[in-house]
Design a protein around this motif. Sequence first.
Motif, mmCIF file in Angstrom:
data_model
loop_
_atom_site.group_PDB
_atom_site.id
_atom_site.type_symbol
_atom_site.label_atom_id
_atom_site.label_comp_id
_atom_site.label_asym_id
_atom_site.label_seq_id
_atom_site.Cartn_x
_atom_site.Cartn_y
_atom_site.Cartn_z
ATOM 1 N N PHE A 195 57.992 -49.722 -32.157
ATOM 2 C CA PHE A 195 56.674 -50.365 -31.723
ATOM 3 C C PHE A 195 55.686 -50.748 -33.245
ATOM 4 O O PHE A 195 54.934 -51.804 -33.075
ATOM 5 C CB PHE A 195 55.741 -49.018 -31.082
ATOM 6 N N GLY A 196 56.354 -50.562 -34.379
ATOM 7 C CA GLY A 196 56.055 -51.044 -35.526
ATOM 8 C C GLY A 196 54.557 -50.616 -36.035
ATOM 9 O O GLY A 196 54.154 -49.938 -37.070
ATOM 10 N N PHE A 197 53.430 -50.698 -35.152
ATOM 11 C CA PHE A 197 52.164 -49.986 -35.540
ATOM 12 C C PHE A 197 51.359 -49.929 -34.300
ATOM 13 O O PHE A 197 51.549 -50.349 -33.311
ATOM 14 C CB PHE A 197 51.374 -51.065 -36.465
ATOM 15 N N LYS A 198 50.346 -49.125 -34.517
ATOM 16 C CA LYS A 198 49.387 -48.735 -33.375
ATOM 17 C C LYS A 198 48.085 -49.629 -33.515
ATOM 18 O O LYS A 198 47.802 -50.320 -34.417
ATOM 19 C CB LYS A 198 48.791 -47.419 -33.478
ATOM 20 N N LEU A 199 47.618 -50.088 -32.382
ATOM 21 C CA LEU A 199 46.191 -50.877 -32.345
ATOM 22 C C LEU A 199 45.032 -50.108 -32.796
ATOM 23 O O LEU A 199 43.994 -50.600 -33.387
ATOM 24 C CB LEU A 199 45.930 -51.575 -31.164
ATOM 25 N N ASP A 210 45.761 -51.756 -24.477
ATOM 26 C CA ASP A 210 46.220 -50.363 -23.964
ATOM 27 C C ASP A 210 44.981 -49.809 -23.303
ATOM 28 O O ASP A 210 43.805 -50.397 -23.226
ATOM 29 C CB ASP A 210 47.008 -49.621 -24.916
ATOM 30 N N GLU A 211 45.050 -48.412 -23.108
ATOM 31 C CA GLU A 211 43.885 -47.548 -22.438
ATOM 32 C C GLU A 211 43.048 -47.263 -23.316
ATOM 33 O O GLU A 211 41.883 -46.826 -23.140
ATOM 34 C CB GLU A 211 44.509 -46.135 -21.648
ATOM 35 N N LYS A 226 51.090 -56.627 -21.768
ATOM 36 C CA LYS A 226 50.741 -55.564 -21.035
ATOM 37 C C LYS A 226 49.217 -55.339 -21.586
ATOM 38 O O LYS A 226 48.867 -55.444 -22.669
ATOM 39 C CB LYS A 226 51.368 -54.227 -21.399
ATOM 40 N N HIS A 227 48.407 -54.986 -20.320
ATOM 41 C CA HIS A 227 46.648 -55.121 -20.722
ATOM 42 C C HIS A 227 46.099 -54.569 -19.451
ATOM 43 O O HIS A 227 46.656 -54.538 -18.309
ATOM 44 C CB HIS A 227 46.300 -56.534 -21.111
ATOM 45 N N ARG A 228 44.803 -54.080 -19.799
ATOM 46 C CA ARG A 228 43.943 -53.877 -18.784
ATOM 47 C C ARG A 228 42.605 -54.786 -18.593
ATOM 48 O O ARG A 228 41.786 -54.367 -17.680
ATOM 49 C CB ARG A 228 43.626 -52.380 -19.080
ATOM 50 N N ASP A 234 49.244 -53.575 -16.096
ATOM 51 C CA ASP A 234 49.245 -52.076 -16.175
ATOM 52 C C ASP A 234 50.451 -51.624 -15.154
ATOM 53 O O ASP A 234 49.758 -51.348 -13.940
ATOM 54 C CB ASP A 234 48.072 -51.383 -16.302
ATOM 55 N N LEU A 235 51.492 -51.549 -15.365
ATOM 56 C CA LEU A 235 52.570 -51.153 -14.526
ATOM 57 C C LEU A 235 52.766 -49.662 -14.013
ATOM 58 O O LEU A 235 52.269 -48.899 -14.852
ATOM 59 C CB LEU A 235 53.915 -51.877 -14.808
#
Length: 753
Positions: A461-465, A503-504, A547-549, A569-570
């Motif tokens: 994943f490399g990094f978090k947002l 993400d959430e 992927k997004h909300r 968002d699956l």
Amino acid sequence: MKRLLVLSLSLIGLLLNSCKEEPAKDYRDPNLSIDERVEALLPLLSLEEKVAQMRIFHANIGVESDENGNLKLSEKVIEKLKLGIAGIKNPGEHMSPVEAAKFNNKLQMYIIENNRHGIPALFVTESYNGVDAEGSTKFGRPITSAASFNPELVYKVWDIVGREARLRGMHMCHSPEADIVRDPRFGRMSEAFGEDTYLTTQMVTNAIKGVQGDYDGLGNGTHIGAVAKHFAGYGQVLGGTNFAAIEISPRTLIDEIYPPFEAAVKEAKTLGIMASHGDLNGIASHGNPELLNGVLRNQWGFKGYVVSDANDIGRLYYFMKVAESPEAAALMGLSAGVDIDLYAEDAYSYLPALVKKNPEIEKLIDMSVKRVLRTKFILGLFDNPYVDENLAKTSIRSDASLKLAQESDLESIILLKNSNNILPIGKNRSKKIALIGPLLSETTQTDFEAVDGSNSYYADFGFKLTDENKSIPKLIEDNSAGVEKLVNIAKQSDIVILFLGGDEFTSKEAFFNGALGDRATIDPVGQQDELLKKVKALGKPVIVVLKHRRTLSINEIAENADALLDAWDLSELGDNSLAKIIFGEVSPSGKLPVTVPRSIGQLPFHYSMKEINHKKGYLFLEDGPLYPFGFGLSYGSFIYTNLELSNEEITPNSEITVSVDVSNTGKIKAKEVVQMYLKDEIGSVTRPDKELKSFKKIELNPGETKTITFTITPKMLEFTGLKMEKILEAGDYKVMVGTSSKEGLTKEFKLKM
């Protein structure tokens, strides 16, 4: 004389017998009608007991289980339950389904045994990804399922939601949302079904019918009641910020915002309605009798209960500033037609004291209590208050439910770009694939390996947002080390699949207690665009999974990706579903439930805006959306021909049949959403540019052609006229049938009066 005396005594006996009251009806008698049972129970309640039936509290104030599985109630909860209660929110939400079923049975038994009349409580949940509780099937979010353009599929999903919730011992669901969402700054965007009135109406009615088991599932104990929300206009908050004011013209309110709620009441028979945090024309929704009684009850015939949003009755005083005191706020909410006060420790707790000052208020209380009791009788709680704990072992998160979750995923994933037909990727290959990006999940690699039958992957994943703080997440400003790590992984691969978006934590509800979830920009956060550009510079094929909300302005992604899949968002099987799409087991068939803007500066920006909104664009920005509403590509290739109308004129008493031939000229079986839009060419008031009025999802084999028909009805042409009344207006109209709101075949017809 004696004979006269005997006659007199006989007459007296007859009179006495005629004056005797009929035996009192027993509310516990299941042979009585629901209304009779409600009327029999209400007079037995004290004022305080009535008010208790108008309040819901959250289980987090002291409804727990000890280490042995026994009830553990706080003193506050014990005191509340002495009078009975309307309901409790989320009891057992962190327990397994079986534990929750056992726990809720014990809790219900305690409630019944500890109030004078044995009145059961409503246990309430929510549903944004399936039942909001541990161990339930995790489905895609509502806006994700809206992208399927498949109302029947939505019905099936919510049927499972209703069943799984009831098996846990739940009875009501503060879902689904009938709101129209058109502002991607709003953190709760993914909770609703998109920007369009017709699409939302189809989705929300099917969701309610599903979760309620076509209403029949309520009384037989297989399903739960729905609470459609937030009435009305909640998604239209100014600036996209939660709790902000709402500005909607009366005409827009009637023609675009009301219809999903009206259908929820009239067609789907929703048991409940939740009022909106906001205001309409300056009138707070929780204090708006014209809205809750006038429109909802008098015009539409709603018989269920209205529940406040969290603490919103008290907020009429201390937040909305439309009530002079907390007591005045309680009276305002009651008079407006709010039956249940959600969570507050003040608000409706003032009602007994207010009745002592003004006894007439009790009549309003009685009306509300009747609606709550009626709901409990409809749900069969007085006769069968408990659930079969054994069923929860086998019937929740079953193989069939998981299969349905994946089916919904596969019909909801949207293919936005596919340069040189890079997708699908063949399985028989020797090439290495990099699965990288901050939206990569822990199971992505194993999900892809399961579908592909190969282990030729690099994954990171490399990094978090963000720092993932649940209240106010902070962006991680410097992702450069993670970016370089992922670029190095990409160098070793032959194909790169980048998982980008949000993400959430980057899109969520902004709670009243200081939590934030709305955004002032809609660009992807962090260094995601930089990562994409660096990977693209390697000269390898780049597939982006988004992927997004919330809707994002994805200009860089759209330009640089060779292929772009919009996944929203699956479900819990989402990455497995994505792999099936990417490797060609299934052709993508999702369509955009919203317009994708190029810039936040274009907002408000939805496809059905008035035609005059399109007159001028902006300096230094290409006109139009990046992707239009209803857009979505396929591995098939669809051609539309032979659009025909059965008549070029329609009257208030006739209809027009529309037919079109749709052919799959591609090499793979695929599904297509055939969409019909109508346009009023000239109106007495400014009209939308076009409006979706029908759609059908079809499947075609390679080389197959099907003739698809729609019906134009006079109802589709109605709108609110100059005098604020629904009218039909003679004149010229246009029908467009096609693959999106921007592309299709057109014909003209006239409405003759």
